[in-house]
Motif scaffolding. Structure first.
Motif, short mmCIF file in Angstrom:
data_model
loop_
_atom_site.label_atom_id
_atom_site.label_comp_id
_atom_site.label_asym_id
_atom_site.label_seq_id
_atom_site.Cartn_x
_atom_site.Cartn_y
_atom_site.Cartn_z
N ALA A 49 0.83 -1.21 0.00
CA ALA A 49 0.00 0.00 0.00
C ALA A 49 0.86 1.26 0.00
O ALA A 49 0.54 2.25 -0.67
CB ALA A 49 -0.94 0.00 1.21
N GLY A 50 1.97 1.23 0.72
CA GLY A 50 2.87 2.38 0.76
C GLY A 50 3.49 2.67 -0.60
O GLY A 50 3.66 3.83 -0.99
N ARG A 51 3.83 1.61 -1.32
CA ARG A 51 4.36 1.78 -2.67
C ARG A 51 3.31 2.38 -3.59
O ARG A 51 3.60 3.25 -4.41
CB ARG A 51 4.83 0.43 -3.21
N ILE A 52 2.08 1.90 -3.46
CA ILE A 52 0.99 2.38 -4.32
C ILE A 52 0.63 3.83 -3.99
O ILE A 52 0.47 4.66 -4.88
CB ILE A 52 -0.24 1.47 -4.18
N SER A 53 0.51 4.12 -2.68
CA SER A 53 0.06 5.45 -2.26
C SER A 53 1.20 6.45 -2.18
O SER A 53 0.97 7.64 -1.97
CB SER A 53 -0.63 5.37 -0.90
N LYS A 54 2.43 5.96 -2.31
CA LYS A 54 3.63 6.81 -2.25
C LYS A 54 3.69 7.60 -0.94
O LYS A 54 3.98 8.78 -0.91
CB LYS A 54 3.71 7.74 -3.45
N GLY A 87 -9.39 3.01 -4.82
CA GLY A 87 -10.39 4.08 -4.81
C GLY A 87 -9.71 5.43 -4.76
O GLY A 87 -8.51 5.54 -5.04
N ARG A 88 -10.47 6.44 -4.39
CA ARG A 88 -9.90 7.78 -4.31
C ARG A 88 -8.81 7.85 -3.25
O ARG A 88 -7.74 8.40 -3.47
CB ARG A 88 -11.00 8.80 -4.00
N SER A 89 -9.07 7.23 -2.09
CA SER A 89 -8.08 7.24 -1.01
C SER A 89 -7.81 5.85 -0.44
O SER A 89 -6.97 5.69 0.43
CB SER A 89 -8.56 8.15 0.13
N SER A 90 -8.50 4.84 -0.96
CA SER A 90 -8.36 3.50 -0.39
C SER A 90 -7.76 2.51 -1.38
O SER A 90 -7.79 2.73 -2.59
CB SER A 90 -9.73 2.98 0.06
N MET A 91 -7.22 1.44 -0.81
CA MET A 91 -6.64 0.36 -1.60
C MET A 91 -7.06 -0.96 -0.98
O MET A 91 -6.99 -1.13 0.23
CB MET A 91 -5.10 0.46 -1.56
N LYS A 92 -7.49 -1.91 -1.81
CA LYS A 92 -7.81 -3.25 -1.36
C LYS A 92 -6.71 -4.17 -1.87
O LYS A 92 -6.47 -4.24 -3.07
CB LYS A 92 -9.17 -3.71 -1.89
N ARG A 127 -5.95 11.21 2.54
CA ARG A 127 -5.49 11.92 1.34
C ARG A 127 -5.77 11.05 0.12
O ARG A 127 -6.06 9.84 0.25
CB ARG A 127 -4.00 12.26 1.42
N GLU A 128 -5.67 11.62 -1.05
CA GLU A 128 -5.90 10.87 -2.28
C GLU A 128 -4.69 10.00 -2.61
O GLU A 128 -3.55 10.38 -2.32
CB GLU A 128 -6.17 11.81 -3.45
N VAL A 129 -4.97 8.85 -3.22
CA VAL A 129 -3.92 8.00 -3.73
C VAL A 129 -3.51 8.58 -5.08
O VAL A 129 -4.38 8.87 -5.93
CB VAL A 129 -4.41 6.55 -3.91
N PRO A 130 -2.22 8.78 -5.32
CA PRO A 130 -1.80 9.32 -6.62
C PRO A 130 -2.23 8.40 -7.77
O PRO A 130 -2.35 7.19 -7.58
CB PRO A 130 -0.26 9.35 -6.52
N GLU A 131 -2.42 8.99 -8.93
CA GLU A 131 -2.77 8.20 -10.10
C GLU A 131 -1.68 7.19 -10.38
O GLU A 131 -0.49 7.47 -10.23
CB GLU A 131 -2.97 9.10 -11.32
N GLN A 132 -2.10 6.01 -10.80
CA GLN A 132 -1.17 4.92 -11.09
C GLN A 132 -0.78 4.94 -12.55
O GLN A 132 -1.61 5.23 -13.41
CB GLN A 132 -1.79 3.57 -10.72
N PRO A 133 0.49 4.62 -12.84
CA PRO A 133 0.95 4.62 -14.24
C PRO A 133 0.27 3.52 -15.05
O PRO A 133 -0.27 2.58 -14.58
CB PRO A 133 2.44 4.37 -14.14
#
Length: 133
Positions: A49-54, A87-92, A127-133
């Motif tokens: 999750a930390g890698r995804i959300s930076k 999601g906007r701020s979440s990750m499953k 906070r929002e999760v940054p857009e993923q490449p």
């Protein structure tokens, strides 16, 4: 998995951590405590999750867990993580635990669960999760 792979189950996702439980992690029968397994899964999912959300994130939910087989002291334990939804701020993140006992030649699945994380800032606010490449 394809029909050709059905008799050879393999972990889904990427290996996030691999650890070996010690005698202090077990009950009197030498089986690893469930809480130790959940801790390892949470560490693996939080790293993903930390890698995804930076940045920072927090565990907000863990979906049902069922243990398929015991985990023994000294075995290699691998936690495999797969991003299921963002999601906007979440990750499953689905986490599967596989083990290779000291005398075994084949890995076996121990358990799996769905972890839900939310990205947070330095003040602990969502906070929002940054857009993923």
């Amino acid at each position: 998995m394809t029909t050709f792979d059905d008799n050879k189950p393999t972990p889904r996702g990427e290996l996030a951590i691999q650890v070996i439980p010690l005698p202090s992690d077990t009950n009197a029968n030498g089986d690893v405590y469930a809480g130790w397994v959940v801790k390892q899964m949470d560490i693996a999912a939080a790293t993903t999750a930390g890698r995804i959300s930076k940045g920072r994130n927090a565990t907000v939910a863990i979906d049902r867990m069922e243990f398929l087989s015991p985990l023994r002291v000294g075995s290699q334990v691998g936690c495999y993580c797969e991003l299921v939804d963002i999601g906007r701020s979440s990750m499953k993140i689905n986490v599967e635990v596989w083990t290779l006992d000291r005398t075994a030649t084949k890995h076996r699945k121990v358990t799996e669960a769905l972890f839900v994380f939310v990205a947070i800032d330095d003040n602990g606010r969502i906070r929002e999760v940054p857009e993923q490449p």
